[in-house]
Design an enzyme around this catalytic site. Structure first.
Site, PDB file in Angstrom:
ATOM      1  N   SER A  84     -51.944  13.742-112.659  1.00 27.61           N
ATOM      2  CA  SER A  84     -52.954  12.780-113.092  1.00 27.61           C
ATOM      3  C   SER A  84     -53.813  13.339-114.214  1.00 27.61           C
ATOM      4  O   SER A  84     -54.465  12.592-114.919  1.00 27.61           O
ATOM      5  CB  SER A  84     -53.839  12.403-111.909  1.00 27.61           C
ATOM      6  OG  SER A  84     -54.295  13.568-111.269  1.00 27.61           O
ATOM      7  N   HIS A 134     -46.878   8.679-114.622  1.00 26.55           N
ATOM      8  CA  HIS A 134     -48.040   8.705-113.727  1.00 26.55           C
ATOM      9  C   HIS A 134     -48.147   7.386-112.969  1.00 26.55           C
ATOM     10  O   HIS A 134     -48.392   6.332-113.559  1.00 26.55           O
ATOM     11  CB  HIS A 134     -49.315   8.975-114.539  1.00 26.55           C
ATOM     12  CG  HIS A 134     -50.542   9.094-113.698  1.00 26.55           C
ATOM     13  ND1 HIS A 134     -51.769   8.616-114.080  1.00 26.55           N
ATOM     14  CD2 HIS A 134     -50.726   9.632-112.462  1.00 26.55           C
ATOM     15  CE1 HIS A 134     -52.656   8.866-113.128  1.00 26.55           C
ATOM     16  NE2 HIS A 134     -52.040   9.470-112.135  1.00 26.55           N
ATOM     17  N   GLU A 153     -47.965   4.959-116.146  1.00 30.28           N
ATOM     18  CA  GLU A 153     -48.275   5.470-117.479  1.00 30.28           C
ATOM     19  C   GLU A 153     -47.115   6.378-117.889  1.00 30.28           C
ATOM     20  O   GLU A 153     -46.770   7.306-117.140  1.00 30.28           O
ATOM     21  CB  GLU A 153     -49.577   6.269-117.456  1.00 30.28           C
ATOM     22  CG  GLU A 153     -50.808   5.405-117.215  1.00 30.28           C
ATOM     23  CD  GLU A 153     -52.101   6.211-117.124  1.00 30.28           C
ATOM     24  OE1 GLU A 153     -53.081   5.803-117.755  1.00 30.28           O
ATOM     25  OE2 GLU A 153     -52.138   7.237-116.412  1.00 30.28           O
TER      26      GLU A 153
END
Ligand code: 3HC
Length: 296
Positions: free
Chosen positions: A119, A142, A154
């Site tokens: 993250s 992500h 992501e």
């Protein structure tokens, strides 16, 4: 290269969710953990989640069984040797991740794509533990908790990521049933870049007496239509995780808005991690009726 077999490293909350989604999308999926107990624990969570979907009629009993059959667990890295993509979701520790990637680089086939679910840790700092060829086949993927429900992924590229590999990452995200967004390798990517200062500001507002835990949560839920207020979300994500992400982002940007407030640090030191430890901004003795803690 077509992606057929998916490897997942780590069968915790995120790893098990990613494995479930990959198997659910039709990929043969193998999950690696350090012990059989941790694999079993992760698989129990997957089973619970699949049963919820089955109860609602989103999947049939046959589909549930087929998903289970496509999933296997292992404690050996060698079982990931023929994977086309390996998604890492292990502990957020750069040294551990680099060690893992260096070992995998020797075992996995040269054309395999390496992806990290980190993250906030730099993808570039991880990828340099692998060979020059692999560095071009290294991306971030992500996901968001709970992975089977949250639609976003992501897809992160570094300055060395090959264009074709990156596009494959985008397509793979779509095949998992997610909506991919493109993000550069900056700590926090898009979501945490905006989310972390917001969550830290909520804690500062609490410390300053702007409102109570419940009133701040209610305001953001009902005033903006967020599914959870910042304190409920912090407890859900884990306050230790939130603190850790904030520290990494503060280190990268050296900006005050990413600095964890003292209250967050004290809570983490005291073991108040949120839902997983039973107490955070709320006390979860009765998980259906959390009561706010007396913190300030
Ligand atoms: N698998 C399958 N179904 C699930 C599930 C799972 N893992 N978790 C919950 N569900 C189902 C429930 O059974 C329920 O089904 P129903 O409507 O048929 O009863 C439905 O989802 C809704 O769940 P709940 O009633 O328990 O609660 P909510 O309505 O509040 O929904 C939520 C839960 C989807 C988690 C919602 O609260 C939400 O979207 N919260 C925000 C989550 C979020 O922001 N996540 C991102 C965190 S940041 C992150 O992950 C990044 C990292 O880097 C920090």
């Amino acid at each position: 290269m077509e992606i057929k077999k998916v490897g997942v490293l780590g069968c915790g909350l995120m790893g098990s969710g990613i494995a479930q989604v990959a198997a659910g999308a039709g990929f043969e999926t193998v999950v690696r953990e350090v012990s059989d107990e941790l694999i079993q624990k992760g698989f129990v969570g997957i089973e619970k989640s699949l049963s919820k979907f089955a109860e609602k009629g989103s999947i049939t009993a046959e589909q549930q069984k087929a998903i289970r059959d496509r999933l296997s667990g292992t404690t050996s890295f060698e079982d990931l040797a023929d994977c086309d993509i390996v998604i890492e979701a292990i502990i957020e520790n750069l040294d551990e991740k680099r060690k893992t990637y260096a070992e995998l680089d020797r075992i996995c086939k040269p054309e395999a794509i390496f992806a990290s679910n980190t993250s906030s840790i730099s993808i570039t700092a991880m990828m340099t533990a692998t060979s020059a060829e692999r560095q071009q086949r290294f991306i971030g993927l992500h996901f968001f908790n709970p992975v089977p429900l949250m639609k976003l992924v992501e897809v992160v590229r570094t300055i060395l990521t090959d264009d074709a590999v990156y596009e494959q990452g985008i397509e793979f995200g779509k095949r998992l049933g997610k909506v991919p967004v493109r993000a550069g390798d900056r700590s926090g990517f898009i979501v945490n870049r905006l989310l972390v200062p917001y969550m830290l500001d909520a804690i500062r507002a609490l410390e300053e007496g702007v409102g109570s835990i419940v009133d701040i949560d209610t305001s953001m839920k009902l005033g903006l239509g967020y599914p959870m207020g910042p304190f409920t979300l912090g407890d859900f994500v884990g306050l230790d995780t939130t603190y850790y992400i904030a520290e990494i982002m503060f280190d990268e940007f050296r900006e005050k808005r990413f600095a964890p407030p003292p209250l967050l640090k004290r809570m983490v030191l005291a073991g108040l991690y949120g839902r997983k430890s039973g107490r955070g901004f709320y006390d979860y003795k009765d998980p259906k009726n959390p009561t706010p803690m007396n913190l300030v």
